[in-house]
Design an enzyme around this catalytic site. Structure first.
Site, PDB file in Angstrom:
ATOM      1  N   GLU A   1     -12.247   1.388  17.275  1.00  0.00           N
ATOM      2  CA  GLU A   1     -13.208   1.135  16.292  1.00  0.00           C
ATOM      3  C   GLU A   1     -14.175  -0.023  16.218  1.00  0.00           C
ATOM      4  O   GLU A   1     -15.256   0.034  15.697  1.00  0.00           O
ATOM      5  CB  GLU A   1     -12.666   1.282  14.841  1.00  0.00           C
ATOM      6  CG  GLU A   1     -11.894  -0.181  14.421  1.00  0.00           C
ATOM      7  CD  GLU A   1     -11.503   0.055  13.166  1.00  0.00           C
ATOM      8  OE1 GLU A   1     -10.782   0.907  12.675  1.00  0.00           O
ATOM      9  OE2 GLU A   1     -11.469  -0.847  12.442  1.00  0.00           O
TER      10      GLU A   1
ATOM     11  N   ILE B   1       0.904  -1.323  -0.063  1.00  0.00           N
ATOM     12  CA  ILE B   1       0.107   0.077   0.055  1.00  0.00           C
ATOM     13  C   ILE B   1       0.792   1.111   0.022  1.00  0.00           C
ATOM     14  O   ILE B   1       0.626   2.179  -0.863  1.00  0.00           O
ATOM     15  CB  ILE B   1      -0.868   0.086   1.078  1.00  0.00           C
ATOM     16  CG1 ILE B   1      -2.084  -1.082   1.031  1.00  0.00           C
ATOM     17  CG2 ILE B   1      -1.695   1.491   1.173  1.00  0.00           C
ATOM     18  CD1 ILE B   1      -2.693  -1.448   2.295  1.00  0.00           C
TER      19      ILE B   1
ATOM     20  N   CYS C   1       2.157   1.137   7.892  1.00  0.00           N
ATOM     21  CA  CYS C   1       2.908   0.144   8.476  1.00  0.00           C
ATOM     22  C   CYS C   1       1.769  -0.961   9.231  1.00  0.00           C
ATOM     23  O   CYS C   1       0.653  -0.395   9.638  1.00  0.00           O
ATOM     24  CB  CYS C   1       4.042   0.442   9.516  1.00  0.00           C
ATOM     25  SG  CYS C   1       3.216   1.556  10.890  1.00  0.00           S
ATOM     26  N   PRO C   2       2.115  -2.203   9.590  1.00  0.00           N
ATOM     27  CA  PRO C   2       1.113  -2.867  10.149  1.00  0.00           C
ATOM     28  C   PRO C   2       1.090  -2.644  11.882  1.00  0.00           C
ATOM     29  O   PRO C   2       1.967  -2.064  12.288  1.00  0.00           O
ATOM     30  CB  PRO C   2       1.849  -4.535  10.011  1.00  0.00           C
ATOM     31  CG  PRO C   2       3.381  -4.110   9.864  1.00  0.00           C
ATOM     32  CD  PRO C   2       3.298  -2.817   8.945  1.00  0.00           C
TER      33      PRO C   2
ATOM     34  N   THR D   1      -4.659   5.385   7.514  1.00  0.00           N
ATOM     35  CA  THR D   1      -5.468   4.258   6.963  1.00  0.00           C
ATOM     36  C   THR D   1      -4.910   3.169   7.321  1.00  0.00           C
ATOM     37  O   THR D   1      -5.590   1.997   6.668  1.00  0.00           O
ATOM     38  CB  THR D   1      -5.556   4.445   5.426  1.00  0.00           C
ATOM     39  OG1 THR D   1      -4.318   4.285   4.898  1.00  0.00           O
ATOM     40  CG2 THR D   1      -6.384   6.053   5.016  1.00  0.00           C
TER      41      THR D   1
ATOM     42  N   ASP E   1      -8.908   6.733   8.770  1.00  0.00           N
ATOM     43  CA  ASP E   1      -9.881   5.591   8.254  1.00  0.00           C
ATOM     44  C   ASP E   1     -10.021   4.606   9.304  1.00  0.00           C
ATOM     45  O   ASP E   1     -10.893   3.573   9.188  1.00  0.00           O
ATOM     46  CB  ASP E   1      -9.556   5.059   6.975  1.00  0.00           C
ATOM     47  CG  ASP E   1     -10.361   4.264   6.508  1.00  0.00           C
ATOM     48  OD1 ASP E   1     -11.524   4.425   6.201  1.00  0.00           O
ATOM     49  OD2 ASP E   1     -10.079   3.006   5.839  1.00  0.00           O
TER      50      ASP E   1
ATOM     51  N   ASP F   1      11.047   2.681   6.786  1.00  0.00           N
ATOM     52  CA  ASP F   1      10.421   1.270   6.709  1.00  0.00           C
ATOM     53  C   ASP F   1      11.991   0.418   7.131  1.00  0.00           C
ATOM     54  O   ASP F   1      13.039   0.753   6.352  1.00  0.00           O
ATOM     55  CB  ASP F   1      10.203   0.865   5.251  1.00  0.00           C
ATOM     56  CG  ASP F   1       9.411  -0.590   5.447  1.00  0.00           C
ATOM     57  OD1 ASP F   1      10.067  -1.345   5.900  1.00  0.00           O
ATOM     58  OD2 ASP F   1       8.192  -0.431   4.722  1.00  0.00           O
TER      59      ASP F   1
ATOM     60  N   ARG G   1      -3.960   1.103  10.962  1.00  0.00           N
ATOM     61  CA  ARG G   1      -4.479   0.325  12.063  1.00  0.00           C
ATOM     62  C   ARG G   1      -4.677   1.430  13.150  1.00  0.00           C
ATOM     63  O   ARG G   1      -3.765   2.263  13.387  1.00  0.00           O
ATOM     64  CB  ARG G   1      -4.091  -0.783  12.635  1.00  0.00           C
ATOM     65  CG  ARG G   1      -4.274  -2.254  11.640  1.00  0.00           C
ATOM     66  CD  ARG G   1      -5.650  -2.456  11.879  1.00  0.00           C
ATOM     67  NE  ARG G   1      -6.115  -3.898  10.942  1.00  0.00           N
ATOM     68  CZ  ARG G   1      -6.301  -4.004   9.545  1.00  0.00           C
ATOM     69  NH1 ARG G   1      -6.466  -2.761   8.651  1.00  0.00           N
ATOM     70  NH2 ARG G   1      -6.480  -5.013   9.155  1.00  0.00           N
TER      71      ARG G   1
ATOM     72  N   HIS H   1     -13.410   3.072   8.217  1.00  0.00           N
ATOM     73  CA  HIS H   1     -12.580   1.939   7.835  1.00  0.00           C
ATOM     74  C   HIS H   1     -13.316   1.629   6.386  1.00  0.00           C
ATOM     75  O   HIS H   1     -13.536   0.245   6.089  1.00  0.00           O
ATOM     76  CB  HIS H   1     -12.665   0.595   8.695  1.00  0.00           C
ATOM     77  CG  HIS H   1     -11.678  -0.114   8.603  1.00  0.00           C
ATOM     78  ND1 HIS H   1     -10.670  -0.823   9.721  1.00  0.00           N
ATOM     79  CD2 HIS H   1     -10.767  -0.687   7.635  1.00  0.00           C
ATOM     80  CE1 HIS H   1      -9.717  -1.559   9.419  1.00  0.00           C
ATOM     81  NE2 HIS H   1      -9.775  -1.499   7.974  1.00  0.00           N
TER      82      HIS H   1
HETATM   83  P1  NAI Z   1       2.506  -4.633   4.014  1.00  0.00           P
HETATM   84  O1  NAI Z   1       3.085  -5.939   4.581  1.00  0.00           O
HETATM   85  O2  NAI Z   1       2.902  -5.015   2.131  1.00  0.00           O
HETATM   86  O3  NAI Z   1       3.427  -3.686   4.051  1.00  0.00           O
HETATM   87  C1  NAI Z   1       3.840  -3.031   5.477  1.00  0.00           C
HETATM   88  C2  NAI Z   1       5.038  -2.455   5.420  1.00  0.00           C
HETATM   89  O4  NAI Z   1       5.446  -2.012   6.911  1.00  0.00           O
HETATM   90  C3  NAI Z   1       6.516  -3.452   5.086  1.00  0.00           C
HETATM   91  O5  NAI Z   1       7.086  -2.844   4.120  1.00  0.00           O
HETATM   92  C4  NAI Z   1       7.153  -3.527   6.409  1.00  0.00           C
HETATM   93  O6  NAI Z   1       8.535  -3.644   6.377  1.00  0.00           O
HETATM   94  C5  NAI Z   1       6.697  -2.187   7.068  1.00  0.00           C
HETATM   95  N1  NAI Z   1       6.736  -2.010   8.336  1.00  0.00           N
HETATM   96  C6  NAI Z   1       6.873  -2.958   9.495  1.00  0.00           C
HETATM   97  N2  NAI Z   1       7.145  -2.355  10.663  1.00  0.00           N
HETATM   98  C7  NAI Z   1       7.474  -1.054  10.712  1.00  0.00           C
HETATM   99  C8  NAI Z   1       7.810  -0.043  11.446  1.00  0.00           C
HETATM  100  N3  NAI Z   1       7.970  -0.514  12.808  1.00  0.00           N
HETATM  101  N4  NAI Z   1       8.214   1.277  10.918  1.00  0.00           N
HETATM  102  C9  NAI Z   1       7.883   1.258   9.602  1.00  0.00           C
HETATM  103  N5  NAI Z   1       7.424   0.418   9.041  1.00  0.00           N
HETATM  104  C10 NAI Z   1       7.287  -1.142   9.222  1.00  0.00           C
HETATM  105  O7  NAI Z   1       1.196  -4.364   4.128  1.00  0.00           O
HETATM  106  P2  NAI Z   1       0.221  -3.450   3.281  1.00  0.00           P
HETATM  107  O8  NAI Z   1      -0.647  -4.304   2.410  1.00  0.00           O
HETATM  108  O9  NAI Z   1       0.974  -2.642   2.846  1.00  0.00           O
HETATM  109  O10 NAI Z   1      -0.620  -3.009   4.415  1.00  0.00           O
HETATM  110  C11 NAI Z   1      -0.339  -2.076   5.410  1.00  0.00           C
HETATM  111  C12 NAI Z   1      -1.241  -1.869   6.324  1.00  0.00           C
HETATM  112  O11 NAI Z   1      -2.593  -1.226   5.891  1.00  0.00           O
HETATM  113  C13 NAI Z   1      -1.765  -3.297   7.010  1.00  0.00           C
HETATM  114  O12 NAI Z   1      -1.137  -3.798   7.955  1.00  0.00           O
HETATM  115  C14 NAI Z   1      -3.399  -2.958   7.431  1.00  0.00           C
HETATM  116  O13 NAI Z   1      -2.995  -2.762   8.759  1.00  0.00           O
HETATM  117  C15 NAI Z   1      -3.622  -1.908   6.716  1.00  0.00           C
HETATM  118  N6  NAI Z   1      -4.855  -1.869   5.827  1.00  0.00           N
HETATM  119  C16 NAI Z   1      -5.783  -1.137   5.750  1.00  0.00           C
HETATM  120  C17 NAI Z   1      -6.969  -1.275   5.031  1.00  0.00           C
HETATM  121  C18 NAI Z   1      -8.035  -0.086   5.212  1.00  0.00           C
HETATM  122  O14 NAI Z   1      -9.198  -0.600   4.708  1.00  0.00           O
HETATM  123  N7  NAI Z   1      -8.066   0.887   5.588  1.00  0.00           N
HETATM  124  C19 NAI Z   1      -7.104  -2.181   4.282  1.00  0.00           C
HETATM  125  C20 NAI Z   1      -6.069  -3.260   4.123  1.00  0.00           C
HETATM  126  C21 NAI Z   1      -4.936  -2.807   5.168  1.00  0.00           C
END
Ligand code: NAI
Length: 336
Positions: free
Chosen positions: A263, A155, A205-206, A232, A258, A174, A234, A295
């Protein structure tokens, strides 16, 4: 496979039924959220399908295993709501949808930024009341502003690609930098540098023990006065109390959310006839420079279609041993 789908909305039914061609699986839709009290409703199911605010703690997982459930199908990328150690103890396999549409969330993030900046939500209401005054609606050019991206996974990278088109300077933090972002011109920096230099900070980030309340009072002190903060990802990545202070002392000039740390008690339901008991959330709603959506970052036709397809493919892979099962295990370090 018999699959009981919890927290089911009519749009879930639409996309899952459309994807479940030839009735490959038997799908049962239930409105209640999954938790220790409702887990017994899964009686007779081989698998349950859960959404982001279902509670997959030890009690719930024990109850599911006792009812014969073998597989937890998360129809989300994030899995911070699952006690993976407990799932292992209960002999349950957990699968998720690792990526369904990074564009959906990245584009919603951009929508929050543009709306907060140009105040189209307020302009819409004014014009409907024949108020054509521009007082209070002044925005800023995104062009050449510095945008800090925390987390450049799927994302964050899609978001960087959008913002590069606006001519923004892009910074990122990151632990695992990626080449796609570097090719877009993203500069990887440490977190204090990003916090201090960015006009806009966006969280991708997650939620992990390390990122819980990553944006707290100390982080806010390092930010530019008037910064735009967007979450957007968590809710619990942001300390809501600290952010309210930041809005009151005008460190935060704009806040787009978001997601919200509490929530579960609010989102995905029509609460328009109810009293809001969450005073922090109610306080957030009083600020003119705060924009909250419930969300919905993931909520596009493409994303829902992919979520249904990959979730059912996970079920098929588990059942038949064919295809890819996107299993989540304790070993995986970076939950998405
Ligand atoms: P992803 O796993 O592809 O990317 C997460 C990135 O965060 C990775 O590059 C990781 O190295 C980095 N990361 C891990 N710990 C970190 C830290 N302490 N500081 C900085 N970066 C760090 O995940 P993706 O698919 O990009 O999703 C990201 C987040 O978006 C998900 O964890 C989820 O919480 C959220 N999300 C929200 C949605 C919504 O509807 N608002 C829908 C889908 C996901």
């Amino acid at each position: 496979m018999n699959i009981t789908i919890f927290s089911a909305k009519h749009y879930d039914r639409t996309f899952f039924d459309r994807t479940n061609t030839n009735d490959r699986h038997t799908l049962r839709y239930l409105e209640p959220r999954l938790n220790a009290e409702t887990a017994s409703l899964a009686e007779g199911a081989d698998a349950v399908c859960a959404f982001v605010n279902d509670q997959l703690d030890e009690d719930t997982l024990r109850e599911l295993a006792a009812r014969g459930v073998k597989l937890i199908l998360l129809r989300s990328a994030g899995f911070n709501h699952v006690d993976l150690a407990a799932a292992t103890r209960q002999g349950l396999t957990v699968a998720r949808v690792p990526a369904y549409s990074p564009h959906a969330v990245a584009e919603h993030t951009l929508a929050l930024i543009l709306t907060l900046n140009r105040q189209t939500h307020r302009a819409f209401n004014r014009v409907r009341e024949h108020n054509f005054s521009l007082e209070g609606l002044i925005g800023f050019d995104l062009h050449q502003k510095t945008v800090g991206i925390i987390g450049t996974g799927t994302i964050g990278t899609a978001f960087a690609s959008l913002l590069s088109g606006f001519g923004c300077r892009l910074l990122a933090y990151d632990p695992y930098p990626n080449d796609a972002c570097k090719e877009l011109g993203v500069d990887y920096v440490d977190l204090p540098t990003l916090l201090g230099a960015s006009h806009i900070i966006s969280l991708h980030c997650p939620l992990t023990p390390e990122t819980h309340h990553l944006i707290n009072a100390e982080a806010l002190e390092q930010m530019r006065p008037g910064v735009m903060l967007i979450n957007t990802s968590r809710g619990a990545i942001v300390d809501t109390r600290a952010v309210i202070q930041g809005l009151k002392n005008e460190t935060i000039g704009y806040l787009g959310l978001d997601v919200y740390e509490e929530e579960e008690a609010l989102f995905f339901e029509d609460q328009s006839e109810q009293i809001i008991h969450d005073d922090l959330f109610a306080r957030l709603l009083t600020f003119p420079n705060v924009l909250i959506t419930g969300h919905q970052g993931f909520f596009t036709r493409e994303a829902l279609s992919n979520i249904a397809r990959i979730t059912l493919a996970n079920a098929t892979a588990f059942e038949s041993g064919q295809g890819t099962l996107h299993e989540v295990t304790l070993k995986r370090q970076s939950p998405a």
